[in-house]
Design a protein around this motif. Structure first.
Motif, PDB file in Angstrom:
ATOM      1  N   PHE A   1       0.833  -1.210   0.000  1.00 31.05           N
ATOM      2  CA  PHE A   1       0.000   0.000   0.000  1.00 31.05           C
ATOM      3  C   PHE A   1       0.866   1.259   0.000  1.00 31.05           C
ATOM      4  CE2 PHE A   1      -3.894  -2.378   1.275  1.00 31.05           C
ATOM      5  CZ  PHE A   1      -4.772  -1.767   0.393  1.00 31.05           C
ATOM      6  N   ASN A   2       1.966   1.245   0.742  1.00 27.81           N
ATOM      7  CA  ASN A   2       2.866   2.401   0.721  1.00 27.81           C
ATOM      8  C   ASN A   2       3.449   2.602  -0.678  1.00 27.81           C
ATOM      9  OD1 ASN A   2       2.442   2.894   3.423  1.00 27.81           O
ATOM     10  ND2 ASN A   2       4.286   1.831   4.110  1.00 27.81           N
ATOM     11  N   HIS A   3       3.692   1.492  -1.363  1.00 26.67           N
ATOM     12  CA  HIS A   3       4.184   1.555  -2.735  1.00 26.67           C
ATOM     13  C   HIS A   3       3.136   2.198  -3.649  1.00 26.67           C
ATOM     14  CE1 HIS A   3       6.156   0.428  -6.437  1.00 26.67           C
ATOM     15  NE2 HIS A   3       5.210  -0.433  -6.769  1.00 26.67           N
ATOM     16  N   LEU A   4       1.872   1.855  -3.439  1.00 22.31           N
ATOM     17  CA  LEU A   4       0.798   2.364  -4.279  1.00 22.31           C
ATOM     18  C   LEU A   4       0.493   3.832  -4.018  1.00 22.31           C
ATOM     19  CD1 LEU A   4      -1.660  -0.673  -4.105  1.00 22.31           C
ATOM     20  CD2 LEU A   4      -0.327   0.046  -6.087  1.00 22.31           C
ATOM     21  N   SER A   5       0.515   4.214  -2.753  1.00 24.97           N
ATOM     22  CA  SER A   5       0.121   5.585  -2.412  1.00 24.97           C
ATOM     23  C   SER A   5       1.296   6.545  -2.338  1.00 24.97           C
ATOM     24  CB  SER A   5      -0.624   5.601  -1.073  1.00 24.97           C
ATOM     25  OG  SER A   5       0.223   5.180  -0.018  1.00 24.97           O
ATOM     26  N   GLY A   6       2.482   6.026  -2.009  1.00 23.14           N
ATOM     27  CA  GLY A   6       3.637   6.902  -1.826  1.00 23.14           C
ATOM     28  C   GLY A   6       4.667   6.816  -2.918  1.00 23.14           C
ATOM     29  N   MET A   7       4.393   5.986  -3.935  1.00 28.28           N
ATOM     30  CA  MET A   7       5.302   5.845  -5.070  1.00 28.28           C
ATOM     31  C   MET A   7       6.695   5.384  -4.637  1.00 28.28           C
ATOM     32  SD  MET A   7       3.158   6.477  -7.339  1.00 28.28           S
ATOM     33  CE  MET A   7       1.626   7.345  -7.631  1.00 28.28           C
ATOM     34  N   THR A   8       6.763   4.499  -3.634  1.00 25.47           N
ATOM     35  CA  THR A   8       8.047   3.907  -3.266  1.00 25.47           C
ATOM     36  C   THR A   8       8.440   2.893  -4.329  1.00 25.47           C
ATOM     37  OG1 THR A   8       7.030   2.086  -2.031  1.00 25.47           O
ATOM     38  CG2 THR A   8       7.420   4.148  -0.834  1.00 25.47           C
ATOM     39  N   HIS A   9       9.628   2.354  -4.215  1.00 22.64           N
ATOM     40  CA  HIS A   9      10.113   1.379  -5.186  1.00 22.64           C
ATOM     41  C   HIS A   9      10.285   0.017  -4.527  1.00 22.64           C
ATOM     42  CE1 HIS A   9      10.714   4.389  -8.310  1.00 22.64           C
ATOM     43  NE2 HIS A   9      11.201   5.175  -7.373  1.00 22.64           N
ATOM     44  N   GLU A  10       9.340  -0.345  -3.696  1.00 27.75           N
ATOM     45  CA  GLU A  10       9.372  -1.610  -2.980  1.00 27.75           C
ATOM     46  C   GLU A  10       9.196  -2.784  -3.940  1.00 27.75           C
ATOM     47  OE1 GLU A  10      10.235  -3.886  -0.435  1.00 27.75           O
ATOM     48  OE2 GLU A  10       9.464  -2.218   0.782  1.00 27.75           O
TER      49      GLU A  10
END
Length: 695
Positions: free
Chosen positions: A494-503
């Motif tokens: 979810f952090n990847h989806l909302s925060g544009m991380t590169h997880e």
């Protein structure tokens, strides 16, 4: 000994995906043909489903092919066919299929419905009293909403909206003798089949055609016929800026309504040739794109028969049950979801296990629970009046942190998704419209709860959309869990989806576009190694479609090495099973029935310790490369056994199925003595009913 797994694979090892899809729709027609197993009204519905499927096929797949032809793209498909060649072949196949659909309706289903007192009539078959009522209905309810459009030097040929039913009318001016063409659109706001009396129906276009003189007063009506146009309806949006994605999509939806080229013209079989020539010229369609059919056109209207009260002609009613692990502790109060999920993971199988008392209750309880601090959820398709959307709004209004990752590019649901996404924003939900260049297709929900020993996270990860309506019609699976490893993976996704991380690193999830193909290929290689080492080896997958060449080639290599590969597919399948030396150990089966098989399940023998996962991804390029998808690993031995049993039943010789060998599908519904085989869906329904009665 020669190692065949290292030899080049044959060039003709793939089936064409578009032809494969048409063969799937032919399996839908098989259900409409099946008098022994499928109730009569359900057979009519399968004719409607066939039509609806074919509409989408033309709007998307055929339209895409025509775009490539128009653009001069001379790139062959993986089967070596050029776009123009494939387009011609598809149209030929479709012509055969729709001719068979028309035959089934007119020679089988329609007469059998009439014998049961359900008649789809034409004007001549009405009684005098019924004709009088229809004349009054036309004046009072139909005439006011009609808009006749004439074609002459001051009135150009009108835009014909996609999938609308239209009357083409040839008129003569008595004063001048001049002929003139006109078009009348059959209004979609009115019922397609007008109910005359219980069991008696008349197509709306029949009423309009009998009263054309009232629309064109002073003119002589020479001829009339119905026609229907299918247009390119696929969405193309440039996603240069996430902030502007919503507005770009709305602009494209507007363009969809007014500027899409036709890809198919359906007309009545007795249409006047001059009128047909004029329609073809004005719509710019070729002879091969014209389909002449017996009236009525557009059999999607048969869906309305489902409203008939003839329950004896339908599938028996089925009421899903609450999963045993979520059953009510007391008859007066529902189970505490969080208490249940602390004790164990719960694997739900819809529609046999109730969606309302599992996934929906999970979200609703989280919204109402003061101890819940945050809810995060992906939404791909849902209904406008969804209790899940209402629960997210309730949670936001209560001060909880609520995140909804909304995929507004879900095909044909774009407009609806924009509407309720804005509704969510209005009430304080944080709405994220997915990631640039990718559709968010994974099915995830995460709940963060304050408990005595600290924060605890709970999650659902599934194979189907959060849509309470389709959850009663689609077969899907889902895992409800408080497993900290899984919930941590989902939180990071979810952090990847909302925060544009590169997880990209997950412990219990495979996530596309980076990890699913790679992970599945590693599992396939592992099964080959297990087999060569003398350990238990095997591959089983349940999917909607399989087209990915890398995975198909891996399955071929596994088969050549001696690993058994079972593929349970609903729709498109471009793998060729049972080809000597290539796929001797590959079996492909398909099951269709009252529920749409929709779950994606993956099983690997694992040398005796099975590796099992469920998720949102089909084995297609779009899923593995252009979507955010997720597959979760299942470890509970009881859940693993449940999945294994499901596969065992699907591949049992006495189960109803369609089998693919090389490029040919064969239906297996009865044994050699004519006795019906076991319907897997009906068996699961019966078992659910038995569990309910044993409580």
């Amino acid at each position: 000994m020669r190692d065949v797994t290292q030899e080049p694979l044959p060039a003709d090892r793939y089936l064409d995906r578009e032809i494969s899809w048409l063969l799937f729709n032919n399996r839908v027609l098989d259900l409409a043909r099946d008098k022994r197993r499928v109730p009569l009204i359900e057979r009519a519905k399968f004719l409607a489903i066939f039509s609806s499927n074919l509409d989408e096929f033309f709007m998307v797949r055929v339209a895409g092919l025509k775009r490539r032809i128009a653009a001069g793209v001379a790139v062959p498909t993986v089967t070596g066919k050029m776009p123009g060649e494939l387009h011609s072949e598809l149209l030929g196949h479709v012509a055969e299929l729709v001719a068979e659909q028309s035959r089934i309706f007119h020679e089988e289903v329609r007469p059998e419905l009439a014998a049961e007192g359900i008649e789809i009539l034409n004007w001549e078959e009405l009684t005098a009293a019924e004709k009088d009522r229809m004349r009054a209905l036309f004046v009072e309810r139909i005439f006011p909403v009609l808009t006749p459009l004439a074609v002459d030097p001051s009135h150009p040929f009108p835009y014909i909206s996609g999938l609308s039913i239209n009357l083409a009318v040839l008129l003569r001016n008595p004063a001048t003798g001049a002929k003139q063409f006109a078009r009348v659109k059959v209004p979609p706001v009115l019922s397609r089949f007008i109910k005359l009396a219980e069991g008696r129906f008349l197509p709306l276009e029949d009423i309009i055609s009998r009263h054309l003189g009232q629309l064109f007063t002073g003119m002589q009506v020479l001829q009339h016929t119905t026609f229907r146009v299918t247009r390119n309806e696929d969405i193309e949006v440039e996603e240069d800026d996430a902030e502007n994605l919503l507005f770009a999509l709305e602009k494209e939806l507007l363009r969809r309504k007014v500027g899409r080229p036709p890809v198919r013209l359906e007309v009545e079989e007795d249409i006047d040739l001059q009128m047909l020539d004029m329609l073809m010229r004005e719509l710019d369609v070729s002879e091969a794109e014209v389909f002449r059919l017996a009236a009525p056109l557009d059999l999607t209207g048969l869906f309305s028969l489902a409203d008939s009260h003839r329950e004896d002609l339908k599938y028996p009613n089925f009421l899903p049950i609450t999963h045993p692990d979520l059953a009510e502790v007391e008859s007066s109060s529902p189970a505490d979801m969080f208490k249940s999920l602390k004790l164990r993971d719960v694997l739900v199988h819809h529609p046999y296990d109730s969606f309302a008392t599992s996934v929906q209750r999970f979200i609703e309880q989280a919204a109402a629970d003061p101890a819940v601090l945050a809810i995060k959820q992906t939404l791909y398709r849902t209904s406008g009046d969804s209790p899940i959307v209402d629960a997210l709004i309730e949670a936001a209004e209560a001060g909880k942190q609520v995140l909804a990752v909304v995929e507004i590019k879900a095909r044909f649901d774009e407009q609806a998704n924009i509407g309720w996404a804005r509704k969510l924003e209005k009430y304080g939900v944080h709405v994220v419209y997915g990631m640039l260049g990718l559709k968010t297709h994974c099915k995830l929900a995460l709940v963060v709860r304050e408990e005595a020993d600290g924060l605890r996270r709970y999650a659902h990860i599934g194979t189907g959309n959060y849509n309470p309506k389709t959850a009663r019609l689609y077969e899907d699976m889902g895992l409800l869990t408080s497993n900290p490893v899984i919930t941590d993976d989902i939180a990071r996704l979810f952090n990847h989806l909302s925060g544009m991380t590169h997880e990209t690193n997950y412990r219990r999830l495979l996530v596309a576009p980076h990890g699913i193909r790679k992970g599945l290929l590693e599992y396939v290689d592992g099964e080959v190694a297990n087999h060569l080492a003398g350990k238990p080896a095997g591959i089983r997958v349940k999917i909607n479609s399989i087209v990915d060449e890398a995975l198909i080639d891996a399955f071929y290599r596994a088969s050549q090495a001696g690993v058994p590969v079972d593929i349970w597919v609903r729709g498109i399948c471009t793998i060729r099973p049972g080809v000597p030396g290539l796929s001797d150990n590959i079996r492909v089966r398909s099951t269709l029935g009252r529920f749409l098989e929709h779950s994606r399940v993956f099983w690997f023998a694992g040398g005796g310790r099975p590796i099992v996962g469920i998720g949102s991804a089909d084995l297609m390029h779009r899923n593995l490369d252009r979507r955010v998808e997720a597959i979760v690993g299942i470890s509970n031995p009881a859940h693993v056994e449940r999945v294994e049993t499901l596969f065992d039943r699907a591949f049992a010789p006495d189960t109803v199925h369609w089998e693919l060998i090389d490029d040919t599908w064969t239906a297996h519904t009865h044994d050699d003595q004519g006795n019906p085989l076991t319907d897997l869906q009906e068996t699961l329904i019966q078992e659910a009913a038995e569990r309910r009665s044993s409580r």
